[in-house]
Design an enzyme around this catalytic site. Structure first.
Site, PDB file in Angstrom:
ATOM      1  N   THR A  76      -2.195  -1.442  -7.959  1.00 16.89           N
ATOM      2  CA  THR A  76      -2.446  -2.232  -6.750  1.00 16.89           C
ATOM      3  C   THR A  76      -3.934  -2.517  -6.550  1.00 16.89           C
ATOM      4  O   THR A  76      -4.778  -1.723  -6.962  1.00 16.89           O
ATOM      5  CB  THR A  76      -1.905  -1.462  -5.523  1.00 16.89           C
ATOM      6  OG1 THR A  76      -2.388  -2.094  -4.345  1.00 16.89           O
ATOM      7  CG2 THR A  76      -2.364  -0.012  -5.493  1.00 16.89           C
ATOM      8  N   ASP A  77      -4.217  -3.618  -5.855  1.00 17.01           N
ATOM      9  CA  ASP A  77      -5.622  -3.906  -5.521  1.00 17.01           C
ATOM     10  C   ASP A  77      -6.188  -2.890  -4.528  1.00 17.01           C
ATOM     11  O   ASP A  77      -7.400  -2.798  -4.354  1.00 17.01           O
ATOM     12  CB  ASP A  77      -5.773  -5.335  -4.963  1.00 17.01           C
ATOM     13  CG  ASP A  77      -4.984  -5.609  -3.688  1.00 17.01           C
ATOM     14  OD1 ASP A  77      -4.222  -4.726  -3.242  1.00 17.01           O
ATOM     15  OD2 ASP A  77      -5.141  -6.713  -3.135  1.00 17.01           O
ATOM     16  N   GLU A  78      -5.284  -2.128  -3.884  1.00 13.76           N
ATOM     17  CA  GLU A  78      -5.767  -1.158  -2.889  1.00 13.76           C
ATOM     18  C   GLU A  78      -6.621  -0.056  -3.519  1.00 13.76           C
ATOM     19  O   GLU A  78      -7.359   0.628  -2.812  1.00 13.76           O
ATOM     20  CB  GLU A  78      -4.596  -0.529  -2.125  1.00 13.76           C
ATOM     21  CG  GLU A  78      -3.859  -1.537  -1.267  1.00 13.76           C
ATOM     22  CD  GLU A  78      -3.049  -0.891  -0.164  1.00 13.76           C
ATOM     23  OE1 GLU A  78      -3.440   0.184   0.321  1.00 13.76           O
ATOM     24  OE2 GLU A  78      -2.023  -1.464   0.214  1.00 13.76           O
ATOM     25  N   TYR A 128      -1.860   6.769  -0.151  1.00 14.71           N
ATOM     26  CA  TYR A 128      -1.112   5.945  -1.118  1.00 14.71           C
ATOM     27  C   TYR A 128      -2.037   5.425  -2.206  1.00 14.71           C
ATOM     28  O   TYR A 128      -1.792   5.622  -3.407  1.00 14.71           O
ATOM     29  CB  TYR A 128      -0.425   4.774  -0.393  1.00 14.71           C
ATOM     30  CG  TYR A 128      -0.050   3.623  -1.312  1.00 14.71           C
ATOM     31  CD1 TYR A 128       0.945   3.758  -2.280  1.00 14.71           C
ATOM     32  CD2 TYR A 128      -0.709   2.383  -1.217  1.00 14.71           C
ATOM     33  CE1 TYR A 128       1.275   2.696  -3.128  1.00 14.71           C
ATOM     34  CE2 TYR A 128      -0.375   1.319  -2.058  1.00 14.71           C
ATOM     35  CZ  TYR A 128       0.608   1.488  -3.013  1.00 14.71           C
ATOM     36  OH  TYR A 128       0.934   0.450  -3.860  1.00 14.71           O
ATOM     37  N   LYS A 139      -2.310   6.050  -6.365  1.00 15.14           N
ATOM     38  CA  LYS A 139      -2.257   4.967  -7.362  1.00 15.14           C
ATOM     39  C   LYS A 139      -3.523   4.993  -8.227  1.00 15.14           C
ATOM     40  O   LYS A 139      -3.453   4.827  -9.443  1.00 15.14           O
ATOM     41  CB  LYS A 139      -2.106   3.606  -6.675  1.00 15.14           C
ATOM     42  CG  LYS A 139      -0.778   3.368  -5.990  1.00 15.14           C
ATOM     43  CD  LYS A 139       0.439   3.418  -6.899  1.00 15.14           C
ATOM     44  CE  LYS A 139       0.549   2.218  -7.824  1.00 15.14           C
ATOM     45  NZ  LYS A 139       1.843   2.222  -8.560  1.00 15.14           N
ATOM     46  N   ARG A 161      -4.196   1.202  12.443  1.00 15.84           N
ATOM     47  CA  ARG A 161      -3.827   2.263  11.491  1.00 15.84           C
ATOM     48  C   ARG A 161      -5.118   2.977  11.073  1.00 15.84           C
ATOM     49  O   ARG A 161      -6.138   2.320  10.845  1.00 15.84           O
ATOM     50  CB  ARG A 161      -3.185   1.580  10.286  1.00 15.84           C
ATOM     51  CG  ARG A 161      -3.016   2.444   9.082  1.00 15.84           C
ATOM     52  CD  ARG A 161      -2.749   1.569   7.867  1.00 15.84           C
ATOM     53  NE  ARG A 161      -1.360   1.245   7.683  1.00 15.84           N
ATOM     54  CZ  ARG A 161      -0.933   0.312   6.811  1.00 15.84           C
ATOM     55  NH1 ARG A 161      -1.789  -0.398   6.113  1.00 15.84           N
ATOM     56  NH2 ARG A 161       0.343   0.089   6.649  1.00 15.84           N
TER      57      ARG A 161
HETATM   58  P1  NAD Z   1       9.317  -0.297  -3.465  1.00 19.33           P
HETATM   59  O1  NAD Z   1       8.955   0.859  -2.589  1.00 19.33           O
HETATM   60  O2  NAD Z   1      10.030  -1.460  -2.879  1.00 19.33           O
HETATM   61  O3  NAD Z   1      10.219   0.210  -4.689  1.00 19.33           O
HETATM   62  C1  NAD Z   1       9.912   1.361  -5.418  1.00 19.33           C
HETATM   63  C2  NAD Z   1      11.145   1.769  -6.217  1.00 19.33           C
HETATM   64  O4  NAD Z   1      10.775   2.959  -6.939  1.00 19.33           O
HETATM   65  C3  NAD Z   1      12.354   2.101  -5.359  1.00 19.33           C
HETATM   66  O5  NAD Z   1      13.519   1.509  -5.886  1.00 19.33           O
HETATM   67  C4  NAD Z   1      12.433   3.612  -5.439  1.00 19.33           C
HETATM   68  O6  NAD Z   1      13.764   4.111  -5.322  1.00 19.33           O
HETATM   69  C5  NAD Z   1      11.843   3.890  -6.812  1.00 19.33           C
HETATM   70  N1  NAD Z   1      11.321   5.245  -6.919  1.00 19.33           N
HETATM   71  C6  NAD Z   1      10.531   5.905  -6.015  1.00 19.33           C
HETATM   72  N2  NAD Z   1      10.273   7.140  -6.455  1.00 19.33           N
HETATM   73  C7  NAD Z   1      10.868   7.263  -7.671  1.00 19.33           C
HETATM   74  C8  NAD Z   1      10.951   8.300  -8.619  1.00 19.33           C
HETATM   75  N3  NAD Z   1      10.362   9.496  -8.425  1.00 19.33           N
HETATM   76  N4  NAD Z   1      11.650   8.092  -9.761  1.00 19.33           N
HETATM   77  C9  NAD Z   1      12.275   6.900  -9.983  1.00 19.33           C
HETATM   78  N5  NAD Z   1      12.234   5.884  -9.098  1.00 19.33           N
HETATM   79  C10 NAD Z   1      11.541   6.070  -7.963  1.00 19.33           C
HETATM   80  O7  NAD Z   1       7.956  -0.728  -4.146  1.00 19.33           O
HETATM   81  P2  NAD Z   1       7.472  -2.174  -4.644  1.00 19.33           P
HETATM   82  O8  NAD Z   1       6.892  -2.890  -3.499  1.00 19.33           O
HETATM   83  O9  NAD Z   1       8.569  -2.785  -5.434  1.00 19.33           O
HETATM   84  O10 NAD Z   1       6.286  -1.764  -5.606  1.00 19.33           O
HETATM   85  C11 NAD Z   1       6.457  -1.627  -7.020  1.00 19.33           C
HETATM   86  C12 NAD Z   1       5.140  -1.238  -7.636  1.00 19.33           C
HETATM   87  O11 NAD Z   1       4.153  -2.262  -7.356  1.00 19.33           O
HETATM   88  C13 NAD Z   1       4.556   0.053  -7.080  1.00 19.33           C
HETATM   89  O12 NAD Z   1       4.000   0.780  -8.155  1.00 19.33           O
HETATM   90  C14 NAD Z   1       3.482  -0.391  -6.115  1.00 19.33           C
HETATM   91  O13 NAD Z   1       2.450   0.553  -6.032  1.00 19.33           O
HETATM   92  C15 NAD Z   1       3.015  -1.686  -6.760  1.00 19.33           C
HETATM   93  N6  NAD Z   1       2.455  -2.660  -5.805  1.00 19.33           N
HETATM   94  C16 NAD Z   1       3.245  -3.201  -4.823  1.00 19.33           C
HETATM   95  C17 NAD Z   1       2.685  -4.153  -3.962  1.00 19.33           C
HETATM   96  C18 NAD Z   1       3.516  -4.815  -2.893  1.00 19.33           C
HETATM   97  O14 NAD Z   1       2.981  -5.671  -2.180  1.00 19.33           O
HETATM   98  N7  NAD Z   1       4.794  -4.497  -2.728  1.00 19.33           N
HETATM   99  C19 NAD Z   1       1.352  -4.528  -4.082  1.00 19.33           C
HETATM  100  C20 NAD Z   1       0.586  -3.931  -5.079  1.00 19.33           C
HETATM  101  C21 NAD Z   1       1.160  -3.020  -5.948  1.00 19.33           C
END
Ligand code: NAD
Length: 323
Positions: free
Chosen positions: A129-131, A155, A159, A278
């Protein structure tokens, strides 16, 4: 890609928001074989996993990536690549309690790296993530891949930790690893706890829409389909050991996003309610995707406004489903 090589992929977190969009994208646009491992937390989509199992190119294994036995069970075949989405992803939850974030985001990534060391897959794309870069002032240039890691909440700290493990495993063991860092995604299947779905659901119910602080925080928005296309491209052409930023080029103030969604939904701005900020809330995120564009030829295709309209429609149509 359709009709091209039939790669065998392991997708972690494939039942979550971005992972599920990615699985749909691959099933529709490639001939890849896909195995999903997902522990099915509250953020997952069980009905979708169930529905997809009728596709002969899809396999689902319920399992926790931080659990050695669960991971061993899914490593019953050699994969061309692991696409690693699984994570605890909600900042507010990490502020309440970061235990699961440490386990999944750090320990889970470590366990995957251990399997990479034994040749479980020919490469891994680690989705970050960009965070991890921290926050910007309005005047600063967007983050590049060379910006220092400076996470400001639990979080993003987990990451960043996983990014460093990935970097170290590439440097130490020469493992074929690529890291991607994307901005805020939006689109179908996003959990209702997140910013855009929260606005849509509350507006549908005519409930107050909470905006943290003064609402002037800036986020860069990336339509999830463009993110999926970028990952598919990196899978095909990305260079091992590299980091690629994936941005939407859509910097918007939070309050403006809320107002636009209310406008799309024909709802009153009177629903907006400013609430205390927050803790550790980053002011601005913006990333520079020049490297992905110039080296791999990625182009963002979705317009922010059209994708926002699509996203609102999707959430309205799926209101009350397993989100
Ligand atoms: P999400 O929370 O919607 O989905 C995460 C999935 O991972 C879920 O299905 C969950 O059941 C599964 N999961 C969690 N813990 C687990 C474990 N221990 N073993 C197996 N599965 C597990 O998240 P997202 O928004 O789809 O994000 C996906 C990735 O992209 C993440 O790594 C997140 O850090 C990154 N990301 C997301 C965003 C965003 O805007 N959503 C932005 C930047 C980066």
């Amino acid at each position: 890609m359709k009709g091209g090589r039939s790669l065998n992929l392991l997708v972690t977190g494939g039942a979550g928001f971005i992972g599920l969009n990615f699985v749909h994208y691959l099933l529709e646009n490639t001939s890849y074989q896909i195995t999903v491992i997902d522990s099915m937390t509250y953020a997952s989509h069980p009905d979708e996993m169930q529905a997809l199992t009728s596709n002969p190119r899809f396999r689902f294994k319920k399992g926790n990536i931080a659990d050695k036995n669960d991971l061993n069970a899914v490593m019953d075949q050699q994969y061309e690549a692991i696409i690693h989405f699984a994570a605890e992803s909600h900042v507010d939850n990490s502020i309440q309690n970061a235990d699961d974030f440490i386990q999944t985001n750090i320990v889970g990534t470590y366990e995957l790296l251990q399997h990479l060391k034994t040749g479980a897959a020919n490469k891994m794309i680690h989705v970050s993530t960009d965070e991890v870069y921290g926050t910007l002032t309005p005047a600063q240039q967007p983050f590049t891949e060379l910006s220092p890691l400076s996470p400001n909440n639990p979080y993003s700290a987990t990451k960043a930790s996983s990014d460093l493990l990935v970097r170290a495993y590439h440097e130490t063991f020469n493992l074929p690893l690529v890291t991607t860092r994307c901005s805020n995604n939006f689109g179908p299947f996003q959990n209702k706890e997140k910013f855009i779905p929260t606005i849509i659901y509350r507006a549908l119910l005519n409930q107050k829409i909470p905006i943290y602080g003064d609402g002037q925080q800036i986020r860069d928005w990336l339509f999830v389909e463009d993110h999926c296309k970028a990952i598919a491209l990196i899978l095909e052409k990305g260079t091992s050991g590299e980091v690629y930023n994936i941005g939407g080029g859509n910097e918007r103030k939070n309050v403006d996003v809320v107002k636009r969604i209310l406008e799309i939904m024909g709802k009153s701005e009177k629903l907006i309610e400013f609430v205390s900020d927050r803790i550790g809330h980053d002011r601005r995120y913006a990333i520079d995707s020049t490297k992905l564009q110039s080296e791999l030829g990625w182009k963002q295709t979705a317009s922010f406004d059209q994708s926002l309209v699509k996203t609102v429609e999707w959430h309205v149509n799926n209101f009350g489903a397993s989100l």
